[in-house]
Design a protein around this motif. Structure first.
Motif, PDB file in Angstrom:
ATOM      1  N   GLY A 183       0.799  -1.220   0.000  1.00 17.55           N
ATOM      2  CA  GLY A 183       0.000   0.000   0.000  1.00 17.55           C
ATOM      3  C   GLY A 183       0.833   1.270   0.000  1.00 17.55           C
ATOM      4  O   GLY A 183       0.381   2.321  -0.474  1.00 17.55           O
ATOM      5  N   GLU A 228      -7.567   6.767 -11.660  1.00 19.26           N
ATOM      6  CA  GLU A 228      -6.978   5.652 -10.932  1.00 19.26           C
ATOM      7  C   GLU A 228      -7.283   4.336 -11.649  1.00 19.26           C
ATOM      8  O   GLU A 228      -8.297   4.205 -12.340  1.00 19.26           O
ATOM      9  CB  GLU A 228      -7.552   5.567  -9.512  1.00 19.26           C
ATOM     10  N   TYR A 249     -11.296  -1.943  -5.235  1.00 17.55           N
ATOM     11  CA  TYR A 249     -11.466  -1.273  -3.944  1.00 17.55           C
ATOM     12  C   TYR A 249     -12.060  -2.223  -2.912  1.00 17.55           C
ATOM     13  O   TYR A 249     -12.909  -3.060  -3.230  1.00 17.55           O
ATOM     14  CB  TYR A 249     -12.363  -0.047  -4.108  1.00 17.55           C
ATOM     15  N   LYS A 271      -5.911  -4.045   0.960  1.00 20.99           N
ATOM     16  CA  LYS A 271      -6.941  -3.077   0.553  1.00 20.99           C
ATOM     17  C   LYS A 271      -6.485  -2.244  -0.628  1.00 20.99           C
ATOM     18  O   LYS A 271      -7.287  -1.866  -1.488  1.00 20.99           O
ATOM     19  CB  LYS A 271      -7.311  -2.184   1.736  1.00 20.99           C
ATOM     20  N   SER A 272      -5.205  -1.939  -0.671  1.00 21.97           N
ATOM     21  CA  SER A 272      -4.634  -1.209  -1.803  1.00 21.97           C
ATOM     22  C   SER A 272      -3.215  -1.696  -2.029  1.00 21.97           C
ATOM     23  O   SER A 272      -2.490  -1.967  -1.074  1.00 21.97           O
ATOM     24  CB  SER A 272      -4.623   0.298  -1.528  1.00 21.97           C
ATOM     25  N   ASN A 274      -1.581   0.258  -4.276  1.00 16.58           N
ATOM     26  CA  ASN A 274      -1.095   1.549  -4.747  1.00 16.58           C
ATOM     27  C   ASN A 274      -0.570   1.433  -6.179  1.00 16.58           C
ATOM     28  O   ASN A 274      -1.312   1.032  -7.064  1.00 16.58           O
ATOM     29  CB  ASN A 274      -0.048   2.085  -3.773  1.00 16.58           C
ATOM     30  N   ASP A 277      -1.259  -1.873  -8.051  1.00 19.21           N
ATOM     31  CA  ASP A 277      -2.638  -2.358  -8.138  1.00 19.21           C
ATOM     32  C   ASP A 277      -2.862  -3.290  -9.321  1.00 19.21           C
ATOM     33  O   ASP A 277      -3.514  -4.335  -9.198  1.00 19.21           O
ATOM     34  CB  ASP A 277      -3.615  -1.172  -8.260  1.00 19.21           C
ATOM     35  N   VAL A 281      -4.535  -6.415  -7.222  1.00 22.67           N
ATOM     36  CA  VAL A 281      -5.373  -5.807  -6.189  1.00 22.67           C
ATOM     37  C   VAL A 281      -6.817  -6.296  -6.167  1.00 22.67           C
ATOM     38  O   VAL A 281      -7.523  -6.100  -5.179  1.00 22.67           O
ATOM     39  CB  VAL A 281      -5.373  -4.269  -6.343  1.00 22.67           C
TER      40      VAL A 281
END
Length: 397
Positions: A183, A228, A249, A271-272, A274, A277, A281
């Protein structure tokens, strides 16, 4: 002997030495880690009322003692029908069986979504997969090339760009719950890695699986759409395919399973990731992954459908072989041949995060698919591979 030949031999020796060192470190680390082998609770949603129900249950019970997971969710697409089975628990001691709507981290299966996104992006610009990256990355970064061959999308999506497995400035400890480290790895770090990158081989001469490479593909997608990764994924792929329970997400829901590490400890959610991803992710459910498999079988007659079709094509012809199967690189996907089914070809990807393992197999000829989602990460996958082989045989009966 010429200086050129001497230099080439040194390069090969150093490359092989680095591989031996990496293997040695992996073996050393593995020997220091004691994997906690668990047997899932004797709970199932399998009604055992049809031939396929009974066969799935027989296969699972044959391997139950060695499958090493808290819970397992199985999705099967066969003869135009879908079947879902849960075994074990979504969380240790919960007595709740995973089902078709249970959420799992799917790890590197994400790369197949990323590859479709990138290929579709190029098609929409009347470009092809041999388009180079320069115009899709910040202008201050150097051109990525070696010996006159510039890195393009095909190289990155087939893991033949000469990239390392992970960026050299990624600092998570091997086998740790690295959710926080992932993350924190932002675009600044990714672009710094690219600024100092020396390719390990000439592009399209050697296979080396690379999370770093797919992260760079993700960066090109973000640069192109000025959004994103998760936003582009949602609008360009998930919504058109009606994958409403798939996302980059994390969202709180009672349908989440709990992930467990090699050692059997609960892990934090990824969760991420970054800047990484695009490499791993995505979160999804068995039902959505079978729907995704169906979209890869009954391909829509759209630009997105053409992108899906292109990602299935083998790009790098050399096989990677292990004791259970062999694979060749497509775009994001792999062509997969199991040793027990040498005449059958699947498109396939698997995934792993801190507390999850995932497998997605699609047989285009038989229009069938298999989803396996485990909520425990394993260090030694050999026992599961025996289970997988029997499930693939059942899929094609």
């Amino acid at each position: 002997m010429s200086l050129k030949n001497t230099s080439y031999i040194k390069e090969i020796l150093l490359k092989n030495l680095s591989r031996l060192i990496a293997i040695g470190l992996l073996l050393t680390l593995s020997s220091c880690i004691k994997e906690n082998i668990v047997v899932p609770a004797d709970l199932t949603s399998n009604p055992k009322s049809s031939v396929i129900d009974i066969k799935v249950d027989d296969i699972f019970n044959t391997h139950r003692e060695n499958i090493n997971t808290i819970g397992l969710s199985i999705g099967i697409l066969k003869n135009g029908e879908t079947h879902f089975y849960g075994y074990g628990e979504i969380k240790k001691g919960s007595n709740i069986i995973p089902n078709e709507n249970s959420f799992f981290e799917i790890g590197s299966i994400t790369k197949t979504f990323t590859s479709i996104l990138a290929t579709n992006m190029l098609l929409n610009k009347n470009l092809d997969i041999e388009t180079t990256l320069k115009s899709y990355l910040p202008s201050n970064l150097p051109t990525l090339n070696r010996n006159g061959t510039e890195v393009n999308f095909k190289h990155l999506l087939s893991h033949t760009a000469g990239f390392p497995t992970m960026p050299s400035n990624f600092t998570a400890k091997p086998f740790s719950d690295a959710s926080n480290a992932w993350g924190k790895y932002d675009d600044r770090r990714l672009f710094s890695f690219l600024d100092n990158l020396l390719l390990r081989s000439d592009p399209f001469t050697e296979f080396l699986y690379s999370n770093a490479g797919l992260a760079v593909v993700g960066a090109t997608i973000e640069q192109n759409y000025n959004q994103e990764y998760g936003e582009v994924l949602q609008s360009e792929l998930l919504m058109p395919l009606d994958l409403m329970n798939t996302s980059a997400y994390f969202k709180e829901t009672e349908e989440w399973t709990t992930g467990y590490s090699f050692t059997g400890e609960e892990t934090g959610y990824f969760k991420s990731l970054n800047a990484l991803d695009a490499a791993g992710v995505i979160k999804s459910t068995p039902q959505d992954l079978l729907k995704y498999a169906e979209a890869n079988i009954n391909i829509p007659e759209t630009s997105l459908g053409e992108a899906i079709r292109l990602t299935h094509e083998v790009q790098f012809m050399e096989y990677e072989v292990n004791d259970f199967y062999k694979i060749r690189s497509c775009l994001g996907w792999f062509e997969y041949i199991n040793n027990t089914l040498p005449e059958e070809t699947f498109i396939w990807h698997n995934g792993a995060t801190g507390g999850y393992n995932s497998e997605l197999f699609i047989n285009l000829e038989h229009q069938s698919a298999l989803v396996l989602l485990f909520n425990k990460r394993t260090l030694d996958n050999s026992d599961r591979e025996l289970f997988i082989a029997e499930m693939l045989q059942l899929l094609l009966e």
